[in-house]
Scaffold this motif. Structure first.
Motif, PDB file in Angstrom:
ATOM      1  N   TRP A 156      -0.791   8.275  -7.226  1.00  0.00           N
ATOM      2  CA  TRP A 156      -1.044   9.692  -7.003  1.00  0.00           C
ATOM      3  C   TRP A 156      -0.142  10.567  -7.876  1.00  0.00           C
ATOM      4  O   TRP A 156      -0.583  11.587  -8.417  1.00  0.00           O
ATOM      5  CB  TRP A 156      -0.850  10.050  -5.527  1.00  0.00           C
ATOM      6  CG  TRP A 156      -2.051   9.743  -4.681  1.00  0.00           C
ATOM      7  CD1 TRP A 156      -2.183   8.753  -3.757  1.00  0.00           C
ATOM      8  CD2 TRP A 156      -3.303  10.426  -4.703  1.00  0.00           C
ATOM      9  NE1 TRP A 156      -3.434   8.764  -3.196  1.00  0.00           N
ATOM     10  CE2 TRP A 156      -4.150   9.780  -3.750  1.00  0.00           C
ATOM     11  CE3 TRP A 156      -3.807  11.510  -5.432  1.00  0.00           C
ATOM     12  CZ2 TRP A 156      -5.456  10.193  -3.519  1.00  0.00           C
ATOM     13  CZ3 TRP A 156      -5.116  11.917  -5.192  1.00  0.00           C
ATOM     14  CH2 TRP A 156      -5.912  11.267  -4.249  1.00  0.00           C
ATOM     15  N   VAL A 157       1.111  10.171  -8.030  1.00  0.00           N
ATOM     16  CA  VAL A 157       2.052  10.927  -8.873  1.00  0.00           C
ATOM     17  C   VAL A 157       1.559  10.961 -10.319  1.00  0.00           C
ATOM     18  O   VAL A 157       1.565  12.008 -10.981  1.00  0.00           O
ATOM     19  CB  VAL A 157       3.478  10.328  -8.798  1.00  0.00           C
ATOM     20  CG1 VAL A 157       4.371  10.913  -9.879  1.00  0.00           C
ATOM     21  CG2 VAL A 157       4.084  10.580  -7.420  1.00  0.00           C
ATOM     22  N   SER A 158       1.109   9.805 -10.821  1.00  0.00           N
ATOM     23  CA  SER A 158       0.624   9.742 -12.208  1.00  0.00           C
ATOM     24  C   SER A 158      -0.644  10.588 -12.373  1.00  0.00           C
ATOM     25  O   SER A 158      -0.813  11.267 -13.390  1.00  0.00           O
ATOM     26  CB  SER A 158       0.356   8.297 -12.617  1.00  0.00           C
ATOM     27  OG  SER A 158      -0.703   7.732 -11.866  1.00  0.00           O
ATOM     28  N   LYS A 211       0.172   3.250  -3.780  1.00  0.00           N
ATOM     29  CA  LYS A 211      -0.680   4.432  -3.802  1.00  0.00           C
ATOM     30  C   LYS A 211       0.072   5.716  -4.151  1.00  0.00           C
ATOM     31  O   LYS A 211      -0.412   6.510  -4.956  1.00  0.00           O
ATOM     32  CB  LYS A 211      -1.432   4.578  -2.477  1.00  0.00           C
ATOM     33  CG  LYS A 211      -2.653   3.669  -2.390  1.00  0.00           C
ATOM     34  CD  LYS A 211      -3.593   4.094  -1.291  1.00  0.00           C
ATOM     35  CE  LYS A 211      -4.877   3.255  -1.365  1.00  0.00           C
ATOM     36  NZ  LYS A 211      -5.850   3.639  -0.327  1.00  0.00           N
ATOM     37  N   PRO A 212       1.262   5.952  -3.581  1.00  0.00           N
ATOM     38  CA  PRO A 212       1.991   7.171  -3.985  1.00  0.00           C
ATOM     39  C   PRO A 212       2.312   7.210  -5.474  1.00  0.00           C
ATOM     40  O   PRO A 212       2.248   8.272  -6.094  1.00  0.00           O
ATOM     41  CB  PRO A 212       3.284   7.089  -3.140  1.00  0.00           C
ATOM     42  CG  PRO A 212       2.894   6.295  -1.945  1.00  0.00           C
ATOM     43  CD  PRO A 212       1.931   5.274  -2.458  1.00  0.00           C
ATOM     44  N   MET A 213       2.641   6.060  -6.052  1.00  0.00           N
ATOM     45  CA  MET A 213       2.937   6.020  -7.493  1.00  0.00           C
ATOM     46  C   MET A 213       1.706   6.403  -8.302  1.00  0.00           C
ATOM     47  O   MET A 213       1.800   7.130  -9.292  1.00  0.00           O
ATOM     48  CB  MET A 213       3.420   4.617  -7.885  1.00  0.00           C
ATOM     49  CG  MET A 213       4.810   4.286  -7.378  1.00  0.00           C
ATOM     50  SD  MET A 213       5.279   2.577  -7.713  1.00  0.00           S
ATOM     51  CE  MET A 213       5.217   2.554  -9.493  1.00  0.00           C
ATOM     52  N   ARG A 270       0.831  -1.204   0.000  1.00  0.00           N
ATOM     53  CA  ARG A 270       0.000   0.000   0.000  1.00  0.00           C
ATOM     54  C   ARG A 270       0.868   1.257   0.000  1.00  0.00           C
ATOM     55  O   ARG A 270       0.575   2.228  -0.699  1.00  0.00           O
ATOM     56  CB  ARG A 270      -0.913  -0.014   1.224  1.00  0.00           C
ATOM     57  CG  ARG A 270      -2.009   1.037   1.208  1.00  0.00           C
ATOM     58  CD  ARG A 270      -2.819   0.959   2.496  1.00  0.00           C
ATOM     59  NE  ARG A 270      -3.414  -0.349   2.661  1.00  0.00           N
ATOM     60  CZ  ARG A 270      -4.574  -0.706   2.121  1.00  0.00           C
ATOM     61  NH1 ARG A 270      -5.238   0.167   1.389  1.00  0.00           N
ATOM     62  NH2 ARG A 270      -5.063  -1.908   2.329  1.00  0.00           N
ATOM     63  N   LYS A 271       1.938   1.231   0.792  1.00  0.00           N
ATOM     64  CA  LYS A 271       2.824   2.390   0.887  1.00  0.00           C
ATOM     65  C   LYS A 271       3.505   2.708  -0.426  1.00  0.00           C
ATOM     66  O   LYS A 271       3.745   3.868  -0.752  1.00  0.00           O
ATOM     67  CB  LYS A 271       3.889   2.149   1.976  1.00  0.00           C
ATOM     68  CG  LYS A 271       3.354   2.323   3.388  1.00  0.00           C
ATOM     69  CD  LYS A 271       4.468   2.112   4.400  1.00  0.00           C
ATOM     70  CE  LYS A 271       3.941   2.274   5.833  1.00  0.00           C
ATOM     71  NZ  LYS A 271       5.003   2.038   6.829  1.00  0.00           N
ATOM     72  N   SER A 272       3.843   1.679  -1.207  1.00  0.00           N
ATOM     73  CA  SER A 272       4.548   1.912  -2.466  1.00  0.00           C
ATOM     74  C   SER A 272       3.606   2.149  -3.644  1.00  0.00           C
ATOM     75  O   SER A 272       3.902   2.951  -4.534  1.00  0.00           O
ATOM     76  CB  SER A 272       5.460   0.725  -2.789  1.00  0.00           C
ATOM     77  OG  SER A 272       4.697  -0.469  -2.930  1.00  0.00           O
TER      78      SER A 272
END
Length: 200
Positions: A29-31, A25-27, A21-23
């Motif tokens: 969000w960036v896209s 979701k941020p990716m 989840r930590k890896s």
């Protein structure tokens, strides 16, 4: 010993899910932020172009209104599907996510109908009869449709994983990521629709 082993395995599984989840979701969000910036740039250029002397105003086609209702309904069904899955009501959850897919396809069809309605009114994307305003609105809308096609592929993956029982009430990461992207393209279209409605 068996009880301790079960607790240990459960803890490891929870830690694994948390790490994913930590890896993941941020990716995502960036896209999505990059897509927001892309469309913000396009709509800014649209606003600047409205000051041109050759700018032509026109009513939005009915297909755009219908497609807006369809994509809002699709997000509602996807929210329901996720809640049902959290309650371990797998069959109902699968049915509602399939309905989401069908509504998404309906959205694209109505966008196509909207393009045809503009064409029938003598408004073209390119060519001697095209205008700056129609080129902008059709171009931006078409680019959004491409993003929504990616969303349909995501939904197909979610449905496939649903069939394979890869989602559990305590492990919905893949479903959550797919739903997050779908809601994003939904909100993006609602923004574009009201932007075109009020600024033309």
């Amino acid at each position: 010993m068996k009880f301790i082993k079960m607790i240990t395995e459960q803890t490891l599984q929870e830690e694994k899910i948390a790490a994913k989840r930590k890896s993941a979701k941020p990716m995502l969000w960036v896209s999505m932020i990059s897509m927001v910036m892309f469309f913000a740039g396009l709509t800014s250029a649209y606003v600047v172009s409205t000051k041109r002397e050759d700018w032509v105003t026109f009513d939005l086609p009915n297909g755009f209104y219908i497609s807006t209702l369809l994509i809002i309904a699709s997000s509602i069904f996807l929210i329901i599907s996720q809640k049902l899955l959290q309650q371990d009501k797998r069959q109902l959850s699968l049915v509602t996510v399939v309905i989401t897919l069908i509504l998404g396809i309906g959205f694209i069809w109505q966008q196509y109908e909207g393009f045809n309605q503009l064409k029938s009114s003598g408004l073209y994307f390119t060519g001697p009869e095209s205008t700056v305003s129609t080129s902008f609105i059709i171009g931006i809308t078409f680019l959004h449709v491409l993003h929504l096609l990616a969303g349909l592929i995501v939904l197909l993956v979610v449905i496939y994983n649903h069939f394979k029982y890869k989602y559990k009430p305590n492990d919905l990461l893949g479903f959550e990521l797919g739903a997050l992207f779908w809601h994003f393209v939904d909100i993006l279209w609602i923004y574009l629709f009201f932007f075109f409605y009020f600024i033309r």
